[in-house]
Design a protein around this motif. Structure first.
Motif, mmCIF file in Angstrom:
data_model
loop_
_atom_site.group_PDB
_atom_site.id
_atom_site.type_symbol
_atom_site.label_atom_id
_atom_site.label_comp_id
_atom_site.label_asym_id
_atom_site.label_seq_id
_atom_site.Cartn_x
_atom_site.Cartn_y
_atom_site.Cartn_z
ATOM 1 N N ARG A 59 -45.507 18.906 10.474
ATOM 2 C CA ARG A 59 -44.416 19.693 9.903
ATOM 3 C C ARG A 59 -44.449 19.647 8.374
ATOM 4 O O ARG A 59 -44.137 20.631 7.698
ATOM 5 N N SER A 60 -44.861 18.501 7.827
ATOM 6 C CA SER A 60 -44.983 18.385 6.371
ATOM 7 C C SER A 60 -46.088 19.301 5.849
ATOM 8 O O SER A 60 -45.934 19.954 4.811
ATOM 9 N N GLU A 62 -47.129 22.049 7.222
ATOM 10 C CA GLU A 62 -46.656 23.434 7.315
ATOM 11 C C GLU A 62 -45.761 23.783 6.127
ATOM 12 O O GLU A 62 -45.836 24.892 5.575
ATOM 13 N N GLN A 63 -44.916 22.822 5.710
ATOM 14 C CA GLN A 63 -44.067 23.067 4.540
ATOM 15 C C GLN A 63 -44.901 23.112 3.265
ATOM 16 O O GLN A 63 -44.624 23.909 2.361
ATOM 17 N N ASP A 64 -45.926 22.278 3.188
ATOM 18 C CA ASP A 64 -46.836 22.316 2.038
ATOM 19 C C ASP A 64 -47.484 23.689 1.905
ATOM 20 O O ASP A 64 -47.610 24.231 0.799
ATOM 21 N N GLN A 66 -46.315 26.503 2.994
ATOM 22 C CA GLN A 66 -45.301 27.453 2.532
ATOM 23 C C GLN A 66 -45.046 27.278 1.040
ATOM 24 O O GLN A 66 -44.888 28.257 0.302
ATOM 25 N N ASN A 67 -45.020 26.013 0.575
ATOM 26 C CA ASN A 67 -44.840 25.753 -0.858
ATOM 27 C C ASN A 67 -45.969 26.380 -1.674
ATOM 28 O O ASN A 67 -45.732 26.948 -2.742
ATOM 29 N N ASN A 70 -45.400 30.109 -1.809
ATOM 30 C CA ASN A 70 -44.291 30.431 -2.712
ATOM 31 C C ASN A 70 -44.702 30.227 -4.166
ATOM 32 O O ASN A 70 -44.335 31.013 -5.047
ATOM 33 N N THR A 310 -48.180 15.799 1.232
ATOM 34 C CA THR A 310 -47.204 15.201 2.139
ATOM 35 C C THR A 310 -46.602 13.920 1.570
ATOM 36 O O THR A 310 -45.710 13.335 2.179
#
Length: 436
Positions: A59-60, A62-64, A66-67, A70, A310
């Motif tokens: 999950r980390s 996946e957020q990375d 997205q970061n 962005n 992460t």
């Protein structure tokens, strides 16, 4: 075996086996329904712990990713603003070159000046471009610049390496040792722009040395020769000594004071002989001053951190420099705009615009390089996410074929145990025949 009625051991044994089969069948059903081999700590305590850590990592990641995406969008927004400024600066240079041509009257130049002013105002609007409420290239997201700020350095590396502060103008040579053929009777004109205002002055070359160029023309209150003349050209905002890229001795002039208000936006030195004819070779070499250290005001560290890892501090840090017209040397603190209303001012403006273009293109290059890095980062994160998912699947996911086989076996055993329990319960009734 003795015939007893108090304890039906056959039924009890059969019931125990039935319970085991039903528990096994229940576990199989849970695995088949969830698709996971491990549904609770009781299934595999260590495996659950490992897989849960992998789930957090996944999950980390996946957020990375997205970061990273962005961050790339933010940088593309900033790049769009800078690209618009680059296009404006190209147009402004065309106008300055046109205004420097004496086929134009002063009225023509005044008309061009109006277009100049509108374009420079647009540069300031470009610098106010925002992303998610963040203003990007107005200098508010720049790196830390310590007190008292940085000093403009303008460097020319086309002269002979033995040039120093006490070299006479008439003795100057190029990097190959050829004389520039500057005569003492020649007229030397120095022009530069500081804080949006153009300074121009001329004098006879006479016996002036390198260190007297400004003293005998525009005065040396704004700009001086950096001494000793060597391969260092100044200090940047990080306090690091900046070297001449070629590593050779270079002639460097510096602003007397730090900060944007005292930056030297463009330096032009030209020579004419006694008949007013331009000394083309000398002029060509003295037209090669380029900005090697950019003037910046003191500021806090407001660079942008793009978290792409992460763990803490795994971030890409990038500063977005000031792209306003004042920082580019096109406007003064009090709003006065770079002038092209005379031939001399237009000629000086050409080098100012060259330096402004270099600043904008340098920022564009920085933005592009970080975007490229984020692209590689995103690809790496996707690969890491895929591999983590695969590892977690090996530990936690159920082999559906194997689980279905186990379920079928345990289901059959459960039905068999139920049937045998019924038979075991009937066995005690045979004792009644002995009691009749």
């Amino acid at each position: 075996m003795a015939m007893v009625v108090k304890n039906n051991l056959s039924a009890k044994n059969t019931l125990n086996q039935l319970n085991k089969n039903e528990k096994a069948t229940s576990k199989d059903l849970k695995k088949l329904a969830s698709g996971m081999r491990i549904n609770s700590a009781g299934d595999d305590a260590s495996g659950l712990s490992i897989s849960e850590r992998m789930e957090v990592q996944l999950r980390s990641l996946e957020q990375d990713n997205q970061n990273s995406q962005n961050g790339a969008s933010l940088l593309k927004t900033a790049e769009g603003a800078v690209q618009s400024t680059v296009e404006i600066l190209r147009t402004l240079k065309e106008k300055a070159i046109n205004a420097a041509n004496d086929t134009n009257t002063d009225d023509d130049r005044a008309t061009m000046q109006k277009e100049f002013e509108q374009s420079i105002q647009q540069i300031d609007e470009n610098a106010q471009q925002t992303y998610n409420g963040l203003t990007l290239v107005d200098g508010s997201k720049d790196n830390h610049v310590p007190e008292p700020g940085t000093y403009t350095s303008l460097t020319n590396e086309t002269l002979s390496s033995d040039t120093d502060a006490f070299t006479y103008m008439t003795d100057l040579k190029d990097s190959d040792g050829n004389s520039l053929r500057i005569d003492s009777s020649d007229t030397m004109t120095v022009s530069y722009v500081m804080n949006g205002k153009t300074q121009v002055a001329s004098t006879k070359v006479g016996d002036i040395m390198i260190n007297g160029i400004f003293r005998y023309t525009v005065g040396d209150s704004d700009i001086i020769l950096r001494t000793p003349v060597n391969n260092t050209v100044g200090e940047n905002e990080f306090g690091e000594t900046v070297m001449n890229p070629s590593g050779k001795t270079a002639l460097t002039f510096m602003a007397q004071q730090p900060g944007v208000d005292h930056q030297i936006a463009g330096l032009t030195i030209t020579f004419q002989d006694r008949y007013g004819t331009a000394k083309r070779y000398a002029n060509a070499l003295f037209n090669n001053f380029r900005e090697t250290v950019r003037a910046k005001d003191p500021s806090d560290d407001n660079a942008i951190d793009l978290q792409i890892g992460t763990k803490s501090n795994q971030a890409v840090r990038t500063g977005l420099t000031d792209m306003r017209s004042r920082a580019l040397g096109l406007r003064s603190t009090d709003g006065e705009i770079l002038s092209i209303t005379s031939q001399e001012k237009a000629n000086a403006a050409i080098n100012v615009l060259d330096n402004a273009l270099a600043k904008a293109l340098n920022q564009q290059t920085d933005l592009g390089s970080v975007q490229s890095r984020l692209s590689y980062t995103s690809s790496n994160i996707v690969t890491a996410s895929e591999n983590t998912t695969n590892s977690m699947s090996v530990i936690r996911d159920a082999d559906m074929a194997a689980e279905m086989t186990s379920y079928t076996k345990n289901n059959v055993l459960t039905q068999a145990a139920q049937s045998m329990l019924a038979q075991a319960n009937q066995s005690s009734s045979s004792v009644l025949s002995l009691l009749q």
